[in-house]
Design a protein around this motif. Structure first.
Motif, PDB file in Angstrom:
ATOM      1  N   MET A 234       0.825  -1.206   0.000  1.00 33.24           N
ATOM      2  CA  MET A 234       0.000   0.000   0.000  1.00 33.24           C
ATOM      3  C   MET A 234       0.864   1.263   0.000  1.00 33.24           C
ATOM      4  SD  MET A 234      -2.863  -1.532  -0.067  1.00 33.24           S
ATOM      5  CE  MET A 234      -4.184  -0.388   0.331  1.00 33.24           C
ATOM      6  N   SER A 235       0.233   2.382  -0.362  1.00 29.37           N
ATOM      7  CA  SER A 235       0.934   3.667  -0.403  1.00 29.37           C
ATOM      8  C   SER A 235       1.281   4.123   1.014  1.00 29.37           C
ATOM      9  CB  SER A 235       0.049   4.725  -1.066  1.00 29.37           C
ATOM     10  OG  SER A 235      -1.059   5.029  -0.221  1.00 29.37           O
ATOM     11  N   LYS A 236       2.225   5.047   1.103  1.00 27.75           N
ATOM     12  CA  LYS A 236       2.637   5.580   2.407  1.00 27.75           C
ATOM     13  C   LYS A 236       1.465   6.271   3.105  1.00 27.75           C
ATOM     14  CE  LYS A 236       6.981   4.389   2.048  1.00 27.75           C
ATOM     15  NZ  LYS A 236       7.544   3.332   2.933  1.00 27.75           N
ATOM     16  N   ASP A 237       0.643   6.948   2.323  1.00 27.79           N
ATOM     17  CA  ASP A 237      -0.501   7.655   2.891  1.00 27.79           C
ATOM     18  C   ASP A 237      -1.490   6.677   3.518  1.00 27.79           C
ATOM     19  OD1 ASP A 237      -2.172  10.066   3.295  1.00 27.79           O
ATOM     20  OD2 ASP A 237      -3.513   9.107   1.837  1.00 27.79           O
ATOM     21  N   TYR A 238      -1.777   5.594   2.785  1.00 25.42           N
ATOM     22  CA  TYR A 238      -2.717   4.606   3.332  1.00 25.42           C
ATOM     23  C   TYR A 238      -2.124   3.946   4.578  1.00 25.42           C
ATOM     24  CZ  TYR A 238      -5.910   0.742   3.904  1.00 25.42           C
ATOM     25  OH  TYR A 238      -6.826  -0.133   4.450  1.00 25.42           O
ATOM     26  N   GLN A 239      -0.837   3.607   4.497  1.00 23.96           N
ATOM     27  CA  GLN A 239      -0.182   2.964   5.628  1.00 23.96           C
ATOM     28  C   GLN A 239      -0.275   3.834   6.887  1.00 23.96           C
ATOM     29  OE1 GLN A 239       3.821   1.608   4.717  1.00 23.96           O
ATOM     30  NE2 GLN A 239       3.173   0.797   2.749  1.00 23.96           N
ATOM     31  N   ALA A 240      -0.154   5.149   6.720  1.00 24.56           N
ATOM     32  CA  ALA A 240      -0.225   6.065   7.857  1.00 24.56           C
ATOM     33  C   ALA A 240      -1.629   6.067   8.473  1.00 24.56           C
ATOM     34  CB  ALA A 240       0.160   7.471   7.419  1.00 24.56           C
ATOM     35  N   LYS A 241      -2.646   6.104   7.619  1.00 16.33           N
ATOM     36  CA  LYS A 241      -4.030   6.095   8.119  1.00 16.33           C
ATOM     37  C   LYS A 241      -4.361   4.763   8.804  1.00 16.33           C
ATOM     38  CE  LYS A 241      -5.819   7.270   4.101  1.00 16.33           C
ATOM     39  NZ  LYS A 241      -6.832   7.596   3.058  1.00 16.33           N
ATOM     40  N   GLN A 242      -3.920   3.684   8.182  1.00 13.20           N
ATOM     41  CA  GLN A 242      -4.186   2.372   8.764  1.00 13.20           C
ATOM     42  C   GLN A 242      -3.435   2.199  10.080  1.00 13.20           C
ATOM     43  OE1 GLN A 242      -6.307   0.147   8.084  1.00 13.20           O
ATOM     44  NE2 GLN A 242      -5.574  -1.871   8.702  1.00 13.20           N
ATOM     45  N   ALA A 243      -2.208   2.711  10.137  1.00 12.77           N
ATOM     46  CA  ALA A 243      -1.403   2.599  11.357  1.00 12.77           C
ATOM     47  C   ALA A 243      -2.056   3.333  12.521  1.00 12.77           C
ATOM     48  CB  ALA A 243       0.000   3.149  11.094  1.00 12.77           C
ATOM     49  N   ALA A 244      -2.640   4.480  12.247  1.00 12.94           N
ATOM     50  CA  ALA A 244      -3.309   5.243  13.308  1.00 12.94           C
ATOM     51  C   ALA A 244      -4.512   4.475  13.858  1.00 12.94           C
ATOM     52  CB  ALA A 244      -3.751   6.599  12.755  1.00 12.94           C
ATOM     53  N   LEU A 245      -5.277   3.876  12.955  1.00 12.76           N
ATOM     54  CA  LEU A 245      -6.433   3.083  13.379  1.00 12.76           C
ATOM     55  C   LEU A 245      -5.998   1.859  14.179  1.00 12.76           C
ATOM     56  CD1 LEU A 245      -9.509   2.467  13.201  1.00 12.76           C
ATOM     57  CD2 LEU A 245      -9.009   1.218  11.086  1.00 12.76           C
ATOM     58  N   VAL A 246      -4.974   1.191  13.663  1.00 13.39           N
ATOM     59  CA  VAL A 246      -4.482  -0.027  14.301  1.00 13.39           C
ATOM     60  C   VAL A 246      -3.847   0.269  15.662  1.00 13.39           C
ATOM     61  CG1 VAL A 246      -2.693  -1.804  14.117  1.00 13.39           C
ATOM     62  CG2 VAL A 246      -4.208  -1.362  12.189  1.00 13.39           C
TER      63      VAL A 246
END
Length: 441
Positions: A234-246
Motif C-alpha cells: 500500500m501507499s505511504k498515505d494509506y499505511q499512515a491512516k491504517q497505522a493510526a487506526l491499528v
C-alpha cells in the motif's frame, strides 16, 4: 531401470519436517520408483525408519544421495549438499530463492532441474500442491496455541461462583490462509476476535468466522489485491491512516498475531515499538513473519522476548512446531506435483517446460536458470560449467607416449605415418537426461 528418489535428513537446525511419509512412499513405489530414505529423516516428525521400511523404502545413508535421480526436500540445499548431487537430478523443495540469487546460480551450476514449490500457481488444478497454504494453515493454528501458552490466562469467558473471567481479546493482522486459521482457532478457544487486512475480499471471510473486521476502507483499499490473490503493497498515505487506526485498537488487545508477507520482499512493519509499549503488561504478540524480518518491531527470530512487560514471540518454522501434521500435508503436496511429471507409459519423470505448473515453479534446468524472475542471474550461471564438469576439467591431461623415430635409411610410407583414429567415449544418459533432451531451448 527404475529411477531413484532420495529423502534426506534436513540440515537446517530449525527444520523438523520431512518431505515424504510412509503414505507417499507407498504411492511412489506403485509408480515403479526406488525410494531411499536417509536414516532418521522422519524422527522429528514421529516417523521411524521401521515405518518407512515397512512401506517399502530402503533406509540409507547421506552418501546415497549420489545415486538419486530425484531429491525431495523441505529447504534449499547447502553448497556441501550440492557437491553430492549428480548432474541431471531433479530437486523439488521450498527453495526460498528471493534474496538468495547466489544459491540459485549454484543450483544451476550443479546441473540440476530444480523446482521451488512456493511458486505453485493458485489455480484449481494446483490446489492440492499448494505448500504455502498447507503450511500457513498449520502455522496460523500453532500461532494461537503459542499465544495461549504465553498469555497464562484463560482464553474464553468463564462465569463462576467466584466471579467472571473475561474473554481474551485477540487481534489478527493479515487474513490470508494463516490469519483465517488463527481467527478460527482463537474463536474455538472462546476469545473475542478482530482482524484486519488490506484486501477487500478478506472482510467477508473474517465476518464469516465470527470476527470483526478493522480497516480504513477507502478507494485504495478497494483495489488492494493482486490477480493471484495476494495483498499489494500500500501507499505511504494509506499505511499512515491504517497505522493510526491499528495503534488505537492494539492498545486494547490482549493478544496480537501478525501474518503479513509480500512474496519476494521483506515483511512489512505493522507494529511499532510505541504500539508495543501501549499494550497492557502480560499481553502477547506472535510474529509469524519473523523469518522475513518480522512485522513487529523488536521481534527476534527464534526467541521469545519481553519489552515493556509485553511478550513478543518470534518462533521460527512455526508449522514445523507441529511437524507430524506439517510433514503429512507437505509430503502430499510434493507427491501431487511429482505425479504430474511422471510419464504414464514409461513410469519416468519427464520435464515438459510448456506445462503451466512447470513454467511457474522451475528455477533451473540443464545448467541454466529458466525462471524469468531470475533472468538477471542467468547470464552468470550460463557462463559457468556445472560443478562436476568443472572438477573433471581441472584434472591434468594424460601425458602423450613418446613417438618412436623412424629408421634413418628405411623409407617412410604413408601407411606408417597415418595416426590411428581417436576413439570417443560417450557417457550414457540417465533416464532423466534422455527425457529432458527435447526440452532444450
Amino acid at each position: 531401470m527404475s529411477q531413484v528418489i532420495f529423502i534426506p535428513v534436513e540440515t537446517d537446525p530449525v527444520e523438523t519436517r520431512v518431505a515424504a511419509t510412509p503414505e507417499t512412499v507407498k504411492k511412489l513405489i506403485s509408480y515403479g520408483f526406488k525410494i531411499i530414505v536417509e536414516s532418521a529423516a522422519g524422527t522429528q516428525s514421529r516417523i521411524t525408519d521401521q515405518a518407512y521400511a515397512e512401506a517399502g523404502a530402503t533406509i540409507g545413508k547421506t552418501t546415497d544421495i549420489k545415486t538419486a535421480d530425484i531429491i525431495l526436500k523441505l529447504r534449499r540445499p547447502s553448497q556441501t549438499e550440492l557437491k553430492n548431487y549428480k548432474i541431471g537430478a531433479v530437486l523439488i523443495a521450498m527453495l526460498d530463492p528471493y534474496g538468495h540469487e547466489d544459491s540459485v546460480a549454484a543450483i544451476a551450476q550443479a546441473g540440476l532441474t530444480a523446482f521451488t514449490m512456493e511458486f505453485m500457481p493458485r489455480i484449481t488444478r494446483a490446489q492440492v500442491m499448494d505448500v504455502l497454504s498447507s503450511q500457513a494453515n498449520l502455522a496460523g493454528y500453532q500461532a494461537v496455541i503459542d499465544a495461549a501458552s504465553e498469555y497464562d490466562r484463560a482464553m474464553p469467558m468463564m462465569m463462576t461462583a467466584a466471579g467472571t473471567v473475561p474473554a481474551a481479546k485477540v487481534f489478527v493482522m493479515g487474513a490470508g490462509v494463516a490469519g483465517l486459521q488463527a481467527i478460527a482457532t482463537a474463536r474455538r478457544l472462546g476469545a473475542v476476535v478482530t482482524a484486519t487486512d488490506v484486501r477487500p475480499a478478506a472482510k467477508e471471510q473474517v465476518a464469516s468466522l465470527g470476527a470483526k473486521f478493522v480497516a480504513v476502507e477507502d478507494e485504495e483499499f478497494k483495489a488492494a489485491e493482486t490477480a493471484g490473490g495476494y495483498a499489494k503493497e500500500m501507499s505511504k498515505d494509506y499505511q499512515a491512516k491504517q497505522a493510526a487506526l491499528v495503534a488505537d485498537h492494539i492498545a486494547k488487545q490482549d493478544i496480537v498475531i501478525t501474518t503479513a508477507l509480500i512474496p519476494g520482499r521483506a515483511a512489512p512493519k505493522l507494529v511499532s515499538a510505541a504500539m508495543v509499549a501501549s499494550m497492557k503488561p502480560g499481553s502477547v504478540l506472535v510474529d509469524l513473519a519473523v523469518e522475513r524480518g518480522g512485522n513487529v518491531e523488536g521481534a527476534v527470530a527464534g526467541q521469545v522476548t519481553t519489552k515493556d512487560g509485553v511478550k513478543i514471540v518470534g518462533h521460527m518454522n512455526t508449522a514445523g512446531r507441529i511437524a507430524a501434521s506439517a510433514s503429512q500435508l507437505y509430503a502430499r503436496n510434493l507427491f501431487a506435483f511429482l505425479e504430474t511429471l511422471i510419464d504414464k507409459e514409461t513410469k519416468q519423470v519427464v520435464i515438459n517446460l510448456e506445462d503451466e505448473l512447470v513454467k511457474a515453479t522451475a528455477l533451473t534446468h540443464q545448467g541454466a536458470i529458466v525462471h524469468p524472475a531470475f533472468a538477471n542471474v542467468a547470464v552468470v550461471a550460463e557462463k559457468a560449467e556445472p560443478v562436476k564438469k568443472a572438477e573433471a576439467a581441472a584434472k591434468p591431461a594424460p601425458k602423450k607416449a613418446p613417438v618412436k623415430k623412424a629408421a634413418p635409411k628405411k623409407p617412410v610410407t604413408a601407411k606408417e605415418t597415418a595416426k590411428p583414429a581417436v576413439k570417443t567415449t560417450v557417457r550414457k544418459k540417465t533416464g532423466t537426461e534422455a527425457g529432458n533432451k527435447g526440452d532444450e531451448a
